[in-house]
Design a protein around this motif. Structure first.
Motif, PDB file in Angstrom:
ATOM      1  N   GLY A 128       0.871  -1.175   0.000  1.00  0.00           N
ATOM      2  CA  GLY A 128       0.000   0.000   0.000  1.00  0.00           C
ATOM      3  C   GLY A 128       0.902   1.218   0.000  1.00  0.00           C
ATOM      4  N   ASN A 129       0.805   2.043  -1.034  1.00  0.00           N
ATOM      5  CA  ASN A 129       1.671   3.226  -1.136  1.00  0.00           C
ATOM      6  C   ASN A 129       0.849   4.481  -0.884  1.00  0.00           C
ATOM      7  N   TYR A 130       1.370   5.336  -0.032  1.00  0.00           N
ATOM      8  CA  TYR A 130       0.692   6.590   0.288  1.00  0.00           C
ATOM      9  C   TYR A 130       1.633   7.741  -0.058  1.00  0.00           C
ATOM     10  N   TYR A 131       1.174   8.635  -0.935  1.00  0.00           N
ATOM     11  CA  TYR A 131       1.995   9.770  -1.362  1.00  0.00           C
ATOM     12  C   TYR A 131       1.318  11.043  -0.839  1.00  0.00           C
ATOM     13  N   PRO A 132       1.842  11.606   0.244  1.00  0.00           N
ATOM     14  CA  PRO A 132       1.194  12.808   0.781  1.00  0.00           C
ATOM     15  C   PRO A 132       1.425  13.995  -0.157  1.00  0.00           C
ATOM     16  N   GLY A 142       7.829  10.576  -5.813  1.00  0.00           N
ATOM     17  CA  GLY A 142       7.109   9.763  -4.837  1.00  0.00           C
ATOM     18  C   GLY A 142       7.761   8.387  -4.737  1.00  0.00           C
ATOM     19  N   LEU A 143       8.097   7.843  -5.886  1.00  0.00           N
ATOM     20  CA  LEU A 143       8.765   6.533  -5.973  1.00  0.00           C
ATOM     21  C   LEU A 143       9.738   6.614  -7.143  1.00  0.00           C
ATOM     22  N   ASN A 144      10.981   6.258  -6.900  1.00  0.00           N
ATOM     23  CA  ASN A 144      11.994   6.361  -7.960  1.00  0.00           C
ATOM     24  C   ASN A 144      11.742   5.371  -9.091  1.00  0.00           C
ATOM     25  N   VAL A 145      12.357   5.664 -10.238  1.00  0.00           N
ATOM     26  CA  VAL A 145      12.212   4.763 -11.390  1.00  0.00           C
ATOM     27  C   VAL A 145      12.715   3.360 -11.034  1.00  0.00           C
ATOM     28  N   HIS A 146      11.909   2.370 -11.425  1.00  0.00           N
ATOM     29  CA  HIS A 146      12.276   0.974 -11.154  1.00  0.00           C
ATOM     30  C   HIS A 146      11.473   0.055 -12.066  1.00  0.00           C
ATOM     31  N   THR A 147      11.887  -1.199 -12.116  1.00  0.00           N
ATOM     32  CA  THR A 147      11.027  -2.241 -12.674  1.00  0.00           C
ATOM     33  C   THR A 147      10.666  -3.137 -11.494  1.00  0.00           C
ATOM     34  N   ASP A 148       9.528  -3.812 -11.566  1.00  0.00           N
ATOM     35  CA  ASP A 148       9.141  -4.690 -10.459  1.00  0.00           C
ATOM     36  C   ASP A 148       9.917  -5.997 -10.580  1.00  0.00           C
ATOM     37  N   MET A 149      10.480  -6.463  -9.465  1.00  0.00           N
ATOM     38  CA  MET A 149      11.339  -7.661  -9.557  1.00  0.00           C
ATOM     39  C   MET A 149      10.546  -8.965  -9.518  1.00  0.00           C
ATOM     40  N   HIS A 202       9.614   0.063 -17.016  1.00  0.00           N
ATOM     41  CA  HIS A 202      10.214   1.082 -16.144  1.00  0.00           C
ATOM     42  C   HIS A 202       9.104   2.045 -15.744  1.00  0.00           C
ATOM     43  N   HIS A 203       8.947   2.256 -14.455  1.00  0.00           N
ATOM     44  CA  HIS A 203       7.918   3.187 -14.008  1.00  0.00           C
ATOM     45  C   HIS A 203       8.381   3.952 -12.778  1.00  0.00           C
ATOM     46  N   ARG A 204       7.666   5.026 -12.481  1.00  0.00           N
ATOM     47  CA  ARG A 204       7.991   5.863 -11.314  1.00  0.00           C
ATOM     48  C   ARG A 204       6.719   6.593 -10.900  1.00  0.00           C
ATOM     49  N   ASP A 205       6.782   7.289  -9.778  1.00  0.00           N
ATOM     50  CA  ASP A 205       5.628   8.071  -9.337  1.00  0.00           C
ATOM     51  C   ASP A 205       6.069   9.490  -9.036  1.00  0.00           C
ATOM     52  N   VAL A 206       5.321  10.447  -9.556  1.00  0.00           N
ATOM     53  CA  VAL A 206       5.588  11.839  -9.201  1.00  0.00           C
ATOM     54  C   VAL A 206       4.584  12.232  -8.109  1.00  0.00           C
ATOM     55  N   PHE A 212      -3.159  14.217  -1.806  1.00  0.00           N
ATOM     56  CA  PHE A 212      -2.484  12.945  -1.560  1.00  0.00           C
ATOM     57  C   PHE A 212      -2.967  11.922  -2.581  1.00  0.00           C
ATOM     58  N   ARG A 213      -2.208  10.862  -2.725  1.00  0.00           N
ATOM     59  CA  ARG A 213      -2.585   9.800  -3.649  1.00  0.00           C
ATOM     60  C   ARG A 213      -2.258   8.462  -2.991  1.00  0.00           C
ATOM     61  N   VAL A 214      -3.035   7.441  -3.313  1.00  0.00           N
ATOM     62  CA  VAL A 214      -2.819   6.119  -2.725  1.00  0.00           C
ATOM     63  C   VAL A 214      -2.844   5.080  -3.828  1.00  0.00           C
ATOM     64  N   SER A 215      -2.035   4.057  -3.690  1.00  0.00           N
ATOM     65  CA  SER A 215      -2.122   2.939  -4.635  1.00  0.00           C
ATOM     66  C   SER A 215      -1.943   1.643  -3.850  1.00  0.00           C
ATOM     67  N   LEU A 216      -2.459   0.577  -4.413  1.00  0.00           N
ATOM     68  CA  LEU A 216      -2.275  -0.742  -3.802  1.00  0.00           C
ATOM     69  C   LEU A 216      -1.717  -1.667  -4.878  1.00  0.00           C
ATOM     70  N   THR A 218      -0.223  -5.319  -5.923  1.00  0.00           N
ATOM     71  CA  THR A 218      -0.165  -6.722  -5.498  1.00  0.00           C
ATOM     72  C   THR A 218       0.833  -7.441  -6.407  1.00  0.00           C
ATOM     73  N   PHE A 219       1.811  -8.063  -5.793  1.00  0.00           N
ATOM     74  CA  PHE A 219       2.908  -8.698  -6.536  1.00  0.00           C
ATOM     75  C   PHE A 219       2.777 -10.225  -6.482  1.00  0.00           C
ATOM     76  N   TYR A 220       3.121 -10.872  -7.574  1.00  0.00           N
ATOM     77  CA  TYR A 220       3.149 -12.344  -7.669  1.00  0.00           C
ATOM     78  C   TYR A 220       4.609 -12.695  -7.978  1.00  0.00           C
TER      79      TYR A 220
HETATM   80  O1  LIG Z   1       2.006   3.778  -6.660  1.00  0.00           O
HETATM   81  C1  LIG Z   1       2.049   3.472  -7.843  1.00  0.00           C
HETATM   82  O2  LIG Z   1       1.441   4.081  -8.707  1.00  0.00           O
HETATM   83  C2  LIG Z   1       2.918   2.323  -8.289  1.00  0.00           C
HETATM   84  C3  LIG Z   1       3.537   1.583  -7.156  1.00  0.00           C
HETATM   85  C4  LIG Z   1       4.691   0.729  -7.585  1.00  0.00           C
HETATM   86  O3  LIG Z   1       5.216   0.862  -8.644  1.00  0.00           O
HETATM   87  C5  LIG Z   1       5.206  -0.302  -6.674  1.00  0.00           C
HETATM   88  O4  LIG Z   1       4.740  -0.396  -5.518  1.00  0.00           O
HETATM   89  O5  LIG Z   1       6.100  -1.075  -7.114  1.00  0.00           O
END
Ligand SMILES: O=C(O)CCC(=O)C(=O)O
Ligand SMILES: [Fe+2]
Length: 273
Positions: A128-132, A142-149, A202-206, A212-216, A218-220
């Motif tokens: 659960g990501n919370y970006y105030p 909000g979250l640096n550039v990355h790929t999901d592992m 490759h993705h990131r969050d500004v 505020f913004r929230v995301s959830l 779920t990783f497999y």
């Molecule tokens: O908050 C988002 O929009 C994406 C979150 C994300 O990339 C992550 O948790 O790996």
């Protein structure tokens, strides 16, 4: 293909929105932290740091199996209807399996091929990501550039505020939240299993100055003992394997070794031509 949207599943959108009426930091004193449940405070400066690393806080926890959720979840959330996460997890699992079978078919494989390769003991972690609101979004992400592992990620974004961006043709493109739609990210393990035919995105969050913004997410993810490597079928004379086989534990080791850098983990498993 690396990131796309899915809005075809009959999953009531309010499952996800019920999952995020909390700021992870507010849970601090309620969480028994351990391997499976963790809290990250990216914008809190630690000793010796003169800059915040990212403008977000996250709460990592399992989304499956049900017993783990109920056992590890902070009691305060259980009292406020956290069982919706369990319900959400059940439906997300159905979607994950369906996506894996469609991607397998797309690779010309049997429908259950990817699920089988990811192994019998996958790990189901959610974040659960919370970006105030951020007073100066120019200064930090909000979250640096990355790929999901992991192998595959399903992200649900809160509505009305954008923040997620993906790279397309070398440019950052905003992924606007669409009501009841999910963002699907191909993770590093599917890139390797498909021998590069599906790319992990490759993705990131500004951040946003006022909202505020929230995301959830779920990783497999494969289990530590699972052997990951290009599936033989899509490999022919013209497409020899570009990665070597590895135990997922090796990948994790490399992942943590690269902490604090712009990680290039799967690249270390590339076979030299
Ligand atoms: O908050 C988002 O929009 C994406 C979150 C994300 O990339 C992550 O948790 O790996
Ligand atoms: Fe991500």
């Amino acid at each position: 293909m690396a990131s796309f949207r899915s809005s075809t599943m009959a999953l009531p959108g309010n499952y996800a929105t019920k999952c995020w009426p909390f700021s992870p930091l507010s849970l601090n004193s309620h969480i028994e932290k351990g391997q499976k449940v963790r809290l990250f405070k990216n914008y809190v400066k630690s000793d010796g740091q003169n800059q915040v690393s990212m403008w977000s806080e996250s709460f990592a926890h399992p989304w499956r199996p049900l017993d783990d959720i109920l056992h590890l979840c902070p009691k305060i959330l259980l009292n406020t209807g956290y069982e919706v996460v369990a319900e959400y997890g059940k439906e997300i699992y159905v979607l994950m399996k369906r996506l894996l079978s469609l991607i397998s078919l797309g690779l010309g494989l049997e429908t259950d091929c990817l699920e089988t390769k990811i192994g019998e003991k996958p790990k189901f972690q959610a974040q659960g990501n919370y970006y105030p609101p951020c007073p100066d979004p120019e200064l930090t992400l909000g979250l640096n550039v990355h790929t999901d592992m992991c192998a595959l990620t399903i992200v649900r974004q809160s509505e009305g505020v954008s923040g997620l961006q993906v790279i397309k043709d070398g440019n950052w493109v905003q992924v606007e939240p669409i009501p009841d739609a999910f963002v699907i990210n191909i993770g590093d393990q599917i890139q390797v299993l498909s021998n590069g035919r599906f790319k992990s995105v490759h993705h990131r969050d500004v951040t946003n100055e006022t909202r505020f913004r929230v995301s959830l997410a779920t990783f497999y993810t494969p289990g530590k003992d699972t052997v990951i490597g290009p599936i033989r079928d899509p490999i022919d004379e013209q497409h020899p394997p570009i990665y070597r086989d590895y135990h997922f534990s090796e990948f994790l080791e490399e992942f943590f070794k690269q902490e604090g850098t712009r990680r290039m983990v799967k690249e270390t498993f590339e076979l030299k031509a």
